[in-house]
Scaffold this motif. Structure first.
Motif, PDB file in Angstrom:
ATOM      1  N   ASP A  24      50.993  27.294  46.237  1.00 35.47           N
ATOM      2  CA  ASP A  24      51.838  27.393  47.427  1.00 35.47           C
ATOM      3  C   ASP A  24      51.056  26.806  48.585  1.00 35.47           C
ATOM      4  O   ASP A  24      49.847  27.045  48.716  1.00 35.47           O
ATOM      5  N   ASP A  25      51.715  26.048  49.440  1.00 32.91           N
ATOM      6  CA  ASP A  25      50.990  25.405  50.534  1.00 32.91           C
ATOM      7  C   ASP A  25      50.725  26.334  51.718  1.00 32.91           C
ATOM      8  O   ASP A  25      50.004  25.966  52.637  1.00 32.91           O
ATOM      9  N   GLN A  26      51.292  27.528  51.696  1.00 33.53           N
ATOM     10  CA  GLN A  26      51.057  28.484  52.770  1.00 33.53           C
ATOM     11  C   GLN A  26      49.964  29.473  52.356  1.00 33.53           C
ATOM     12  O   GLN A  26      50.128  30.251  51.416  1.00 33.53           O
ATOM     13  N   THR A  27      48.858  29.429  53.084  1.00 31.10           N
ATOM     14  CA  THR A  27      47.692  30.239  52.735  1.00 31.10           C
ATOM     15  C   THR A  27      48.009  31.732  52.711  1.00 31.10           C
ATOM     16  O   THR A  27      47.591  32.457  51.800  1.00 31.10           O
ATOM     17  N   LEU A  28      48.760  32.200  53.711  1.00 30.61           N
ATOM     18  CA  LEU A  28      49.075  33.627  53.769  1.00 30.61           C
ATOM     19  C   LEU A  28      49.981  34.049  52.613  1.00 30.61           C
ATOM     20  O   LEU A  28      49.848  35.153  52.081  1.00 30.61           O
ATOM     21  N   VAL A  29      50.902  33.185  52.243  1.00 26.74           N
ATOM     22  CA  VAL A  29      51.783  33.491  51.105  1.00 26.74           C
ATOM     23  C   VAL A  29      50.960  33.589  49.827  1.00 26.74           C
ATOM     24  O   VAL A  29      51.126  34.522  49.029  1.00 26.74           O
ATOM     25  N   ARG A  30      50.059  32.636  49.620  1.00 26.01           N
ATOM     26  CA  ARG A  30      49.199  32.672  48.435  1.00 26.01           C
ATOM     27  C   ARG A  30      48.365  33.946  48.411  1.00 26.01           C
ATOM     28  O   ARG A  30      48.197  34.582  47.369  1.00 26.01           O
ATOM     29  N   ALA A  31      47.828  34.319  49.571  1.00 28.90           N
ATOM     30  CA  ALA A  31      46.991  35.514  49.645  1.00 28.90           C
ATOM     31  C   ALA A  31      47.792  36.763  49.290  1.00 28.90           C
ATOM     32  O   ALA A  31      47.308  37.654  48.576  1.00 28.90           O
ATOM     33  N   ALA A  32      49.023  36.823  49.779  1.00 27.04           N
ATOM     34  CA  ALA A  32      49.877  37.976  49.480  1.00 27.04           C
ATOM     35  C   ALA A  32      50.206  38.037  47.993  1.00 27.04           C
ATOM     36  O   ALA A  32      50.154  39.110  47.370  1.00 27.04           O
ATOM     37  N   PHE A  33      50.538  36.885  47.415  1.00 31.02           N
ATOM     38  CA  PHE A  33      50.835  36.843  45.985  1.00 31.02           C
ATOM     39  C   PHE A  33      49.594  37.217  45.167  1.00 31.02           C
ATOM     40  O   PHE A  33      49.691  37.910  44.148  1.00 31.02           O
ATOM     41  N   ALA A  34      48.429  36.734  45.604  1.00 27.17           N
ATOM     42  CA  ALA A  34      47.192  37.023  44.887  1.00 27.17           C
ATOM     43  C   ALA A  34      46.908  38.519  44.880  1.00 27.17           C
ATOM     44  O   ALA A  34      46.532  39.092  43.844  1.00 27.17           O
ATOM     45  N   MET A  35      47.094  39.173  46.025  1.00 24.70           N
ATOM     46  CA  MET A  35      46.875  40.615  46.104  1.00 24.70           C
ATOM     47  C   MET A  35      47.834  41.360  45.176  1.00 24.70           C
ATOM     48  O   MET A  35      47.456  42.315  44.494  1.00 24.70           O
ATOM     49  N   LEU A  36      49.078  40.881  45.140  1.00 26.01           N
ATOM     50  CA  LEU A  36      50.084  41.522  44.288  1.00 26.01           C
ATOM     51  C   LEU A  36      49.719  41.370  42.818  1.00 26.01           C
ATOM     52  O   LEU A  36      49.736  42.342  42.055  1.00 26.01           O
ATOM     53  N   VAL A  37      49.397  40.150  42.414  1.00 27.35           N
ATOM     54  CA  VAL A  37      49.066  39.895  41.009  1.00 27.35           C
ATOM     55  C   VAL A  37      47.815  40.673  40.598  1.00 27.35           C
ATOM     56  O   VAL A  37      47.768  41.286  39.526  1.00 27.35           O
ATOM     57  N   GLU A  38      46.806  40.678  41.451  1.00 25.72           N
ATOM     58  CA  GLU A  38      45.560  41.372  41.120  1.00 25.72           C
ATOM     59  C   GLU A  38      45.748  42.886  41.075  1.00 25.72           C
ATOM     60  O   GLU A  38      44.950  43.598  40.471  1.00 25.72           O
ATOM     61  N   SER A  39      46.811  43.382  41.709  1.00 30.45           N
ATOM     62  CA  SER A  39      47.064  44.825  41.671  1.00 30.45           C
ATOM     63  C   SER A  39      47.588  45.276  40.318  1.00 30.45           C
ATOM     64  O   SER A  39      47.576  46.474  40.004  1.00 30.45           O
ATOM     65  N   ALA A  40      48.047  44.339  39.500  1.00 25.65           N
ATOM     66  CA  ALA A  40      48.567  44.657  38.173  1.00 25.65           C
ATOM     67  C   ALA A  40      47.411  44.713  37.176  1.00 25.65           C
ATOM     68  O   ALA A  40      46.570  43.810  37.143  1.00 25.65           O
ATOM     69  N   SER A  41      47.374  45.731  36.368  1.00 27.13           N
ATOM     70  CA  SER A  41      46.254  45.915  35.442  1.00 27.13           C
ATOM     71  C   SER A  41      46.222  44.884  34.317  1.00 27.13           C
ATOM     72  O   SER A  41      45.189  44.702  33.670  1.00 27.13           O
ATOM     73  N   ASP A  42      47.352  44.205  34.093  1.00 26.28           N
ATOM     74  CA  ASP A  42      47.425  43.251  32.981  1.00 26.28           C
ATOM     75  C   ASP A  42      47.425  41.799  33.440  1.00 26.28           C
ATOM     76  O   ASP A  42      47.756  40.900  32.669  1.00 26.28           O
ATOM     77  N   MET A  43      47.068  41.545  34.701  1.00 24.89           N
ATOM     78  CA  MET A  43      47.085  40.180  35.236  1.00 24.89           C
ATOM     79  C   MET A  43      45.826  39.876  36.037  1.00 24.89           C
ATOM     80  O   MET A  43      45.184  40.779  36.570  1.00 24.89           O
ATOM     81  N   GLU A  44      45.507  38.597  36.122  1.00 26.05           N
ATOM     82  CA  GLU A  44      44.423  38.150  36.990  1.00 26.05           C
ATOM     83  C   GLU A  44      44.746  36.759  37.528  1.00 26.05           C
ATOM     84  O   GLU A  44      45.389  35.954  36.851  1.00 26.05           O
ATOM     85  N   VAL A  45      44.322  36.503  38.758  1.00 27.22           N
ATOM     86  CA  VAL A  45      44.491  35.184  39.361  1.00 27.22           C
ATOM     87  C   VAL A  45      43.264  34.354  39.016  1.00 27.22           C
ATOM     88  O   VAL A  45      42.137  34.712  39.387  1.00 27.22           O
ATOM     89  N   VAL A  46      43.470  33.246  38.313  1.00 22.71           N
ATOM     90  CA  VAL A  46      42.342  32.412  37.910  1.00 22.71           C
ATOM     91  C   VAL A  46      42.081  31.276  38.884  1.00 22.71           C
ATOM     92  O   VAL A  46      40.988  30.721  38.924  1.00 22.71           O
ATOM     93  N   ALA A  47      43.104  30.916  39.689  1.00 11.50           N
ATOM     94  CA  ALA A  47      42.924  29.834  40.662  1.00 11.50           C
ATOM     95  C   ALA A  47      44.114  29.814  41.606  1.00 11.50           C
ATOM     96  O   ALA A  47      45.173  30.362  41.310  1.00 11.50           O
ATOM     97  N   GLN A  48      43.900  29.164  42.768  1.00 10.63           N
ATOM     98  CA  GLN A  48      44.959  28.997  43.759  1.00 10.63           C
ATOM     99  C   GLN A  48      44.984  27.543  44.218  1.00 10.63           C
ATOM    100  O   GLN A  48      43.933  26.934  44.436  1.00 10.63           O
ATOM    101  N   ALA A  49      46.186  27.007  44.363  1.00  7.17           N
ATOM    102  CA  ALA A  49      46.352  25.610  44.768  1.00  7.17           C
ATOM    103  C   ALA A  49      47.230  25.526  46.012  1.00  7.17           C
ATOM    104  O   ALA A  49      48.192  26.284  46.156  1.00  7.17           O
ATOM    105  N   GLY A  50      46.904  24.593  46.895  1.00 10.76           N
ATOM    106  CA  GLY A  50      47.675  24.402  48.109  1.00 10.76           C
ATOM    107  C   GLY A  50      48.580  23.192  48.069  1.00 10.76           C
ATOM    108  O   GLY A  50      49.396  22.987  48.968  1.00 10.76           O
ATOM    109  N   THR A  51      48.447  22.370  47.018  1.00  8.07           N
ATOM    110  CA  THR A  51      49.307  21.197  46.848  1.00  8.07           C
ATOM    111  C   THR A  51      49.716  21.086  45.386  1.00  8.07           C
ATOM    112  O   THR A  51      49.077  21.668  44.502  1.00  8.07           O
TER     113      THR A  51
END
Length: 227
Positions: free
Chosen positions: A8-35
């Protein structure tokens, strides 16, 4: 663990999604892309299970990035969940043509996003029930079908498999298919796997398209071609 790449090109949106995904015990964020271009590169580097892909991004939009990921044989196990603000026929149709396995709008509830990631990771198609028939109908009228399947199409399926395919097109998961047809969940899952193999489908999104293309599923208010 379900390994997730966020694009996602919006840093704050990516950060919010990352926090949500990392809050799940069965998921992990391996990388984030802006383009979109970065998303393709990171997908090749990290081989995530799921790419949560925005549509409108600089350098390369999410549709084209999805197309490149889906076409890369080395990324055969990577599935794309398109997440966008724009809930329009054109974007969903393009996402399907590009090879996306799911489509959600950004105002979906957090729990629904996590459920969507799990659904797509499990190999199920994720298409909003309301617009699905209209969208598929529109795609099939376009110049380029997103999935043409095996030469024989559904004719190579047994009667039971055709029933199952029709229920897949209605958005039912394996448990719901089993309940509808009086089968065990394992039997329903086996039928779906065999159908995918016979039709050469990558995932359930392509099975949905195959069902509409063949006339096993008919858009609401419409009729199958030739009927």
């Amino acid at each position: 663990m379900i390994r997730v790449l966020l694009a996602d090109d919006q840093t704050l949106v990516r950060a919010a999604f990352a926090m949500l995904v990392e809050s799940a015990s069965d998921m992990e964020v391996v990388a984030q892309a802006g383009t979109g271009l970065e998303a393709v590169g990171l997908a090749r580097t990290h081989r995530p299970d799921i790419v949560v892909m925005d549509i409108r991004m600089p350098e390369l939009d999410g549709i084209e990035a999805t197309r490149l990921i889906a076409a890369d044989g080395e990324l055969a196990g990577v599935k794309v969940l398109v997440l966008t603000t724009y809930d329009t026929d054109e974007h969903v149709a393009e996402a399907l043509r590009a090879g996306a396995s799911g489509f959600l709008v950004k105002d979906t509830r957090p729990a629904e996003l996590l459920a969507a990631i799990r659904t797509v990771s499990a190999g199920d198609a994720l298409l909003s029930p309301g617009p699905t028939a209209r969208l598929i109908s529109r795609v099939l009228r376009g110049p380029e079908l997103p999935f043409r399947g095996a030469p024989g199409g559904p004719d190579c399926l047994s009667d039971r498999e055709r029933q199952v395919l029709g229920l897949v097109a209605r958005g039912l998961n394996n448990t719901e298919i089993a309940e509808t047809l009086g089968l065990s969940p394992l039997t329903a899952k086996t039928h779906v796997s065999r159908i995918m193999g016979k039709l050469g489908a990558r995932d359930r999104a392509q099975l949905v398209i195959a069902a509409y293309e063949s006339g096993l599923a008919v858009p609401a208010g419409g009729a199958a071609d030739g009927s």
